[in-house]
Design a protein around this motif. Structure first.
Motif, PDB file in Angstrom:
ATOM      1  N   UNK A  88       0.829  -1.200   0.000  1.00 12.45           N
ATOM      2  CA  UNK A  88       0.000   0.000   0.000  1.00 12.45           C
ATOM      3  C   UNK A  88       0.869   1.258   0.000  1.00 12.45           C
ATOM      4  N   UNK A  89       0.376   2.298  -0.645  1.00  9.81           N
ATOM      5  CA  UNK A  89       1.131   3.544  -0.734  1.00  9.81           C
ATOM      6  C   UNK A  89       1.324   4.170   0.636  1.00  9.81           C
ATOM      7  N   UNK A  90       2.474   4.807   0.788  1.00 13.81           N
ATOM      8  CA  UNK A  90       2.835   5.500   2.017  1.00 13.81           C
ATOM      9  C   UNK A  90       3.250   6.919   1.647  1.00 13.81           C
ATOM     10  N   UNK A  91       3.098   7.850   2.588  1.00  8.11           N
ATOM     11  CA  UNK A  91       3.502   9.231   2.309  1.00  8.11           C
ATOM     12  C   UNK A  91       4.964   9.320   1.894  1.00  8.11           C
ATOM     13  N   UNK A  92       5.801   8.410   2.410  1.00  7.34           N
ATOM     14  CA  UNK A  92       7.229   8.431   2.092  1.00  7.34           C
ATOM     15  C   UNK A  92       7.525   7.998   0.660  1.00  7.34           C
ATOM     16  N   UNK A  93       6.502   7.509  -0.056  1.00 10.66           N
ATOM     17  CA  UNK A  93       6.697   7.143  -1.464  1.00 10.66           C
ATOM     18  C   UNK A  93       6.726   8.369  -2.367  1.00 10.66           C
ATOM     19  N   UNK A  94       6.388   9.537  -1.806  1.00  5.91           N
ATOM     20  CA  UNK A  94       6.312  10.775  -2.586  1.00  5.91           C
ATOM     21  C   UNK A  94       7.215  11.837  -1.976  1.00  5.91           C
ATOM     22  N   UNK A  95       7.637  12.762  -2.803  1.00  4.69           N
ATOM     23  CA  UNK A  95       8.374  13.915  -2.296  1.00  4.69           C
ATOM     24  C   UNK A  95       7.988  15.145  -3.110  1.00  4.69           C
ATOM     25  N   UNK A  96       7.981  16.298  -2.448  1.00  7.63           N
ATOM     26  CA  UNK A  96       7.666  17.559  -3.110  1.00  7.63           C
ATOM     27  C   UNK A  96       8.971  18.256  -3.470  1.00  7.63           C
ATOM     28  N   UNK A  97       9.088  18.669  -4.710  1.00  5.14           N
ATOM     29  CA  UNK A  97      10.288  19.352  -5.191  1.00  5.14           C
ATOM     30  C   UNK A  97       9.888  20.712  -5.733  1.00  5.14           C
ATOM     31  N   UNK A  98      10.568  21.740  -5.299  1.00  5.40           N
ATOM     32  CA  UNK A  98      10.311  23.089  -5.807  1.00  5.40           C
ATOM     33  C   UNK A  98      11.433  23.507  -6.740  1.00  5.40           C
TER      34      UNK A  98
END
Length: 328
Positions: free
Chosen positions: A8-18
């Motif tokens: 299952x997906x976890x928040x740590x599977x994503x990252x925000x890049x600016x």
């Protein structure tokens, strides 16, 4: 994507890049993303397995269709203010060539429909049911994920073709919507007890067309009640995207016994079908023959949570993310 998911997906599977806002080159346009489409097909792309498209790797932009507005143009064919749709990904601004874009006329329908019923999901439903399912008047059509962006349209088209339609969805609210608002003949709540007995009672003449979006044991349940010369259309298997589940537990000879066919398809391989599908769907919307519903999350940073909700059935209809307000 920050990493390949483990189940299952976890928040740590994503990252925000600016990063600085990009600038268009000669012939290109800069688009401000307004609405991002979240679709189940994105989840399998996050796994490092062979598929019909290259899988994502850590650091890759999350993919997705979107609708936006040209805010800087270096191409006279697409002046500033033009609404367009394309493969924008999970980002606020996009530089694109006009050839990669579809121009949207907001006077014909809300712009959100360009990534919903008048976008990839609508084309998927139209092609999959009519070209592969080939429903005939009086036949019984079963559709799983019946109130989702694809399934809700499949069921309504089947009704327009004179079929008896049975939906499968999660929860009484969704089943009520399928019957009372979308016009299905019946809808089964897969979370309720006794679903196999209730399904058997609803299909005394068996099933002629199955439009499958979920997979797993529910799919097996329907496959065991196929009619002679039934058509099974495999659009997705959302129950299996986070890992293996049981199925298909139906003997192969059952398909021989019923002379049934099972066909998987990817709508991006049938782009020639899209314009005609959109024309017919738009007409049905204008005539009040087809309805649609949208779930909208606010802000790109909320896309992971909305995506996880989509994969667990928390959405109602088409799941979108409002990336920016048009006049914001």
């Amino acid at each position: 994507m920050a990493r390949h998911p483990a189940g299952e997906l976890d928040d740590a599977d994503f990252q925000v890049v600016e990063a600085p806002r990009p600038a268009p080159a000669d012939g290109q346009v800069l688009i401000r993303h307004l609405y991002l489409s979240l679709d189940p097909f994105i989840r399998p792309m996050m796994d490092p397995v062979r598929s019909y498209v290259p899988h994502l790797n850590p650091g890759d932009l999350m993919p997705g269709f979107g609708v936006g507005q040209v805010v800087q143009s270096r191409n006279p064919a697409l002046p500033e203010g033009t609404h367009v749709s394309g493969r924008f990904g999970w980002q606020e601004y996009i530089v694109a060539d006009p050839a990669a874009l579809r121009v949207i006329d907001p006077s014909l329908a809300p712009i959100t429909t360009a990534v919903g019923i008048l976008g990839m999901p609508g084309a998927t439903a139209h092609y999959g049911l009519l070209e592969l399912g080939k429903p005939k008047p009086g036949e019984t059509v079963v559709v799983s994920a019946a109130t989702g962006a694809v399934g809700s349209v499949v069921g309504q088209i089947a009704k327009l073709r004179g079929c008896r339609v049975i939906g499968i969805a999660g929860g009484p609210a969704k089943c009520d919507h399928a019957v009372q608002e979308l016009g299905f003949d019946a809808c089964l709540d897969y979370r309720a007890a006794g679903i196999e007995e209730r399904f058997s009672a609803l299909t005394p003449g068996y099933v002629d067309v199955l439009f499958e979006n979920v997979g797993g044991p529910l799919m097996d349940m329907v496959l065991r009640r196929l009619n002679a010369h039934a058509r099974v259309v495999l659009c997705g298997a959302i129950s299996q995207y986070d890992g293996p589940t049981s199925g298909i537990g139906v003997p192969a000879f059952e398909f021989v016994r019923q002379r049934a066919t099972m066909t998987g398809f990817i709508i991006s391989e049938h782009m020639a079908h899209w314009p005609g599908a959109f024309e017919e769907l738009a007409r049905w919307i204008r005539e009040g023959k087809i309805r649609y519903r949208e779930s909208i999350a606010d802000g790109l940073r909320n896309a992971p949570a909305a995506f996880k909700g989509l994969l667990t059935g928390k959405n109602f209809g088409k799941q979108l993310v409002r990336v920016a307000r048009e006049n914001g």
